[in-house]
Structures are given as structure tokens and as C-alpha cells.
Design an enzyme around this catalytic site. Structure first.
Site, PDB file in Angstrom:
ATOM      1  CG  ASP A  47      -1.781   1.214   1.320  1.00 26.49           C
ATOM      2  OD1 ASP A  47      -2.937   1.118   0.884  1.00 26.49           O
ATOM      3  OD2 ASP A  47      -1.315   2.275   1.803  1.00 26.49           O
ATOM      4  CE1 TYR A  52       0.924   7.800   2.477  1.00 22.29           C
ATOM      5  CE2 TYR A  52       1.362   5.546   1.809  1.00 22.29           C
ATOM      6  CZ  TYR A  52       0.575   6.463   2.454  1.00 22.29           C
ATOM      7  OH  TYR A  52      -0.557   6.033   3.090  1.00 22.29           O
ATOM      8  CE  LYS A  77      -3.579   4.739   0.715  1.00 19.45           C
ATOM      9  NZ  LYS A  77      -2.142   4.543   0.957  1.00 19.45           N
ATOM     10  CG  HIS A 110      -4.415   9.892   0.480  1.00 21.57           C
ATOM     11  ND1 HIS A 110      -3.095   9.768   0.148  1.00 21.57           N
ATOM     12  CD2 HIS A 110      -4.507   9.447   1.748  1.00 21.57           C
ATOM     13  CE1 HIS A 110      -2.417   9.264   1.159  1.00 21.57           C
ATOM     14  NE2 HIS A 110      -3.261   9.060   2.151  1.00 21.57           N
ATOM     15  CG  LEU A 192       0.821  -2.353  14.163  1.00 23.48           C
ATOM     16  CD1 LEU A 192       2.317  -2.553  13.931  1.00 23.48           C
ATOM     17  CD2 LEU A 192       0.207  -3.622  14.758  1.00 23.48           C
ATOM     18  CG  ASN A 246       4.366  -6.491  11.820  1.00 20.75           C
ATOM     19  OD1 ASN A 246       4.480  -6.842  12.991  1.00 20.75           O
ATOM     20  ND2 ASN A 246       4.663  -5.266  11.409  1.00 20.75           N
TER      21      ASN A 246
HETATM   22  P1  A2P Z   1       9.212   0.341  12.398  1.00 20.64           P
HETATM   23  O1  A2P Z   1       8.967   0.795  10.985  1.00 20.64           O
HETATM   24  O2  A2P Z   1      10.518   0.833  12.950  1.00 20.64           O
HETATM   25  O3  A2P Z   1       9.023  -1.157  12.582  1.00 20.64           O
HETATM   26  P2  A2P Z   1       1.178   1.595  12.085  1.00 20.64           P
HETATM   27  O4  A2P Z   1       1.250   0.535  11.038  1.00 20.64           O
HETATM   28  O5  A2P Z   1       0.072   1.428  13.054  1.00 20.64           O
HETATM   29  O6  A2P Z   1       1.207   2.990  11.483  1.00 20.64           O
HETATM   30  O7  A2P Z   1       2.474   1.477  12.998  1.00 20.64           O
HETATM   31  C1  A2P Z   1       3.705   1.709  12.480  1.00 20.64           C
HETATM   32  C2  A2P Z   1       4.668   1.922  13.609  1.00 20.64           C
HETATM   33  O8  A2P Z   1       4.768   0.746  14.400  1.00 20.64           O
HETATM   34  C3  A2P Z   1       6.030   2.209  13.067  1.00 20.64           C
HETATM   35  O9  A2P Z   1       6.634   3.143  13.933  1.00 20.64           O
HETATM   36  C4  A2P Z   1       6.730   0.857  13.132  1.00 20.64           C
HETATM   37  O10 A2P Z   1       8.113   1.058  13.333  1.00 20.64           O
HETATM   38  C5  A2P Z   1       6.081   0.229  14.335  1.00 20.64           C
HETATM   39  N1  A2P Z   1       5.966  -1.243  14.215  1.00 20.64           N
HETATM   40  C6  A2P Z   1       5.681  -1.969  13.110  1.00 20.64           C
HETATM   41  N2  A2P Z   1       5.626  -3.281  13.390  1.00 20.64           N
HETATM   42  C7  A2P Z   1       5.886  -3.396  14.721  1.00 20.64           C
HETATM   43  C8  A2P Z   1       5.983  -4.495  15.608  1.00 20.64           C
HETATM   44  N3  A2P Z   1       5.801  -5.749  15.188  1.00 20.64           N
HETATM   45  N4  A2P Z   1       6.270  -4.230  16.897  1.00 20.64           N
HETATM   46  C9  A2P Z   1       6.466  -2.968  17.340  1.00 20.64           C
HETATM   47  N5  A2P Z   1       6.378  -1.883  16.553  1.00 20.64           N
HETATM   48  C10 A2P Z   1       6.090  -2.086  15.244  1.00 20.64           C
END
Ligand code: A2P
Length: 301
Positions: A47, A52, A77, A110, A192, A246
Site C-alpha cells: 500500500d 508518500y 492513492k 486519499h 498498530l 507482522n
Molecule cells: P518500524 O517501521 O521501525 O518497525 P502503524 O502501522 O500502526 O502505522 O504502525 C507503524 C509503527 O509501528 C512504526 O513506527 C513501526 O516502526 C512500528 N511497528 C511496526 N511493526 C511493529 C511491531 N511488530 N512491533 C512494534 N512496533 C512495530
């Protein structure tokens, strides 16, 4: 249980991977590397967005992989400054050029930008792009019920997807019910809790306890929660280990009571802009990405 990607069938019959990689705020090489790692880990949906400024990097990683194009699902988007009858087609063509692709699988408006009043004419152009096969599916982001209802009055094409900010702290039950009723799949952005608050969401009590119980991480619990609620989900990460982590969410099921516990975390708190008042239409090249973009949105939102 097999480690296997799940798919949803959109309202035009097209199958979309339910879990993909988000690349907001990932720049250049960083984005290319993240997409490369993700594709190797099994992701098939990426995505991105014109704003971006990483479509070229995403496209480079996609083209470098030996995965057949028809097994990939690429979303981009239309940025706010390109809403309006005359600018939609050139904007898509520019995105396709940057991506190095002939078509995208999903093209999204968007933001509705209600104060500008151009999302209906924009949507009617989207319909044409779909008829011509330049985009396989069309949808929207950040549309509230009122905006979706206006679309319904002016067009017979129901958006396949509404991508909205959604996580256990912002469970968006009304938009989810509306989506179910009208055949609009909900896709969760910042699933997240986003970069600013992921600390507070992912370190909060119910999630850390459930992580222990299921022998998973809090992020995996949250991603699984989205999947079990039939939400399409695009966690963003540029970290190799977290990108793989993830995607490692297909070998367990959160039980009903624990799903309800997570449902109970809703506080209705947004980390991003409010779609009703978000009307920023700066040209993407004027927007300095990184932390500043969120500040721009917040100031004007
Ligand atoms: P990073 O890119 O350093 O992994 P969202 O998808 O809700 O926007 O969240 C993205 C944020 O969560 C980013 O700062 C990412 O940092 C962090 N993030 C992504 N996967 C994880 C994970 N498995 N555990 C902790 N933080 C994560």
C-alpha cells in the site's frame, strides 16, 4: 495451522490479500528494502500513495522480484491536490510511470476534503479509469458515512474499499457496520496505533497479557484482531524482523472472549487528522515527509 495468506473478495469479484505492507514515511532505499523483504516474507499486497513519494521505490522492488504481476496487489492513492475532473487521469498516469506498472490493483481517493467539494467529480473519473483497465478496483480513504452517502447519490459504483484509521483504540464501529451493509471492505491504516502511539497501544495491559498467553507479540495480537474482524490490514514497518513478524500471524486464533477484551479497548482516539476537517491540498513535492507531514495535517486538521 498453515502459514498462509488470507484473501477477501471485493464487491467487484476481485480477490485482495487481507494483510499487506504499509509504507507511509518510508523513503527511497528504505521503502525499496522494506518491500523487498516483505515480498520475500510472503506479502503480496503493498500500500503506497502519491503523497508518500516512494512509488518509484515500491515499483523498483516489485519489478526486481520474480513474483508474477498477477499475484501481486498494488494500491496507490490520488493525492488531494489532484482531485477534480481534469487532474485525476494525469495523476494516475504519473503514479503508474513512477511505479513502472501498466495498472494498479486498487486506486483510492486519499481524503474526501469535504470543504473543496470535488470528491464526486473525482469519483466519476475513477469509474472511467476502472472501465479502461488502468485500475482494477476503485475505492476511497477516510470517507465518513455522509461522504459515502453522497457518492451513492451520484454514482452506481460502490467503493470496494474504505481505508480508515482503525486500531483497538479507534474501533470505528459505525463505519464498519455501514461497510458491511453496503459491501464496502474496511481497510485499517495505522493498525498498530501509529508511530507516535504504538508505544502506548502495544505496551498496554490487555495486549501484553494476551501476547504472553498466545506466545506472540502484542503487534501480532493486534494484527490478528484486525484479520478476525474481516478487516484488511496494512501494518507499516521498515524493520526486517518486524516486517517478518507482522506476517507471522496465520498460525493462531484469538478466542471469542479475548477478541471481546480487545474490543473493549476502544477510546475513540484518533492519532491522524479528522476527515471532516482535513483539507490540506499542498502539492506532494511541497510536503516535507517524515514527522513533518503529520504536523502539517494536525495543524490544519
Ligand atoms: P518500524 O517501521 O521501525 O518497525 P502503524 O502501522 O500502526 O502505522 O504502525 C507503524 C509503527 O509501528 C512504526 O513506527 C513501526 O516502526 C512500528 N511497528 C511496526 N511493526 C511493529 C511491531 N511488530 N512491533 C512494534 N512496533 C512495530
Amino acid at each position: 495451522m498453515a502459514m498462509q495468506q488470507l484473501y477477501v473478495t471485493l464487491n467487484n469479484g476481485i480477490r485482495m490479500p487481507q494483510l499487506g505492507l504499509g509504507v507511509w514515511k518510508a523513503e527511497g532505499n528504505e521503502a525499496e528494502h522494506a518491500v523487498d523483504i516483505a515480498l520475500k516474507a510472503g506479502y503480496r499486497m503493498i500500500d503506497t500513495a502519491a503523497v508518500y513519494q516512494n512509488e518509484a521505490a515500491v515499483g523498483a522492488a516489485v519489478r526486481k522480484s520474480d513474483i508474477p504481476r498477477d499475484q501481486l496487489f498494488i494500491t496507490t492513492k490520488l493525492w488531494n491536490s489532484d482531485q477534480g475532473k481534469a487532474s485525476v487521469r494525469p495523476a494516475l498516469e504519473a503514479s503508474l510511470r513512477r511505479l513502472g506498472l501498466d495498472y494498479v490493483d486498487l486506486y483510492l481517493i486519499h481524503w474526501p476534503m469535504p470543504a473543496r467539494g470535488r470528491y464526486i467529480e473525482t469519483w466519476l473519473e475513477f469509474e472511467k479509469l476502472q472501465q479502461e483497465g488502468l485500475v482494477r478496483t476503485i475505492g476511497v480513504c477516510n470517507f465518513q458515512i455522509e461522504h459515502l452517502e453522497r457518492l451513492r447519490q451520484h454514482s452506481s459504483t460502490i467503493p470496494a474499499v474504505n481505508q480508515i484509521e482503525l486500531n483497538p483504540h479507534l474501533s470505528q464501529s459505525e463505519l464498519r457496520s455501514y461497510g458491511k451493509e453496503h459491501g464496502i471492505h474496511i481497510e485499517s491504516w495505522s493498525p498498530l496505533g501509529g508511530s507516535k502511539t504504538s508505544g502506548s497501544l502495544l505496551t498496554s495491559k490487555p495486549l501484553t497479557s494476551l501476547a504472553q498467553k498466545y506466545n506472540k507479540t502484542p503487534a501480532q495480537i493486534v494484527i490478528r484482531w484486525h484479520l478476525q474482524h474481516d478487516l484488511i490490514v496494512i501494518p507499516k514497518s521498515i524493520n526486517e524482523e518486524r516486517i517478518r513478524q507482522n506476517f507471522d500471524v496465520f498460525d493462531f486464533v484469538i478466542d471469542h472472549d479475548d477478541m471481546e477484551t480487545i474490543d473493549g479497548m476502544n477510546t475513540g482516539t484518533r492519532t491522524g487528522p479528522n476527515p471532516d476537517t482535513m483539507n490540506v491540498a499542498l502539492n506532494p513535492t511541497m510536503i516535507n515527509l517524515g514527522p513533518n507531514i503529520a504536523n502539517i495535517f494536525r495543524r490544519r486538521g
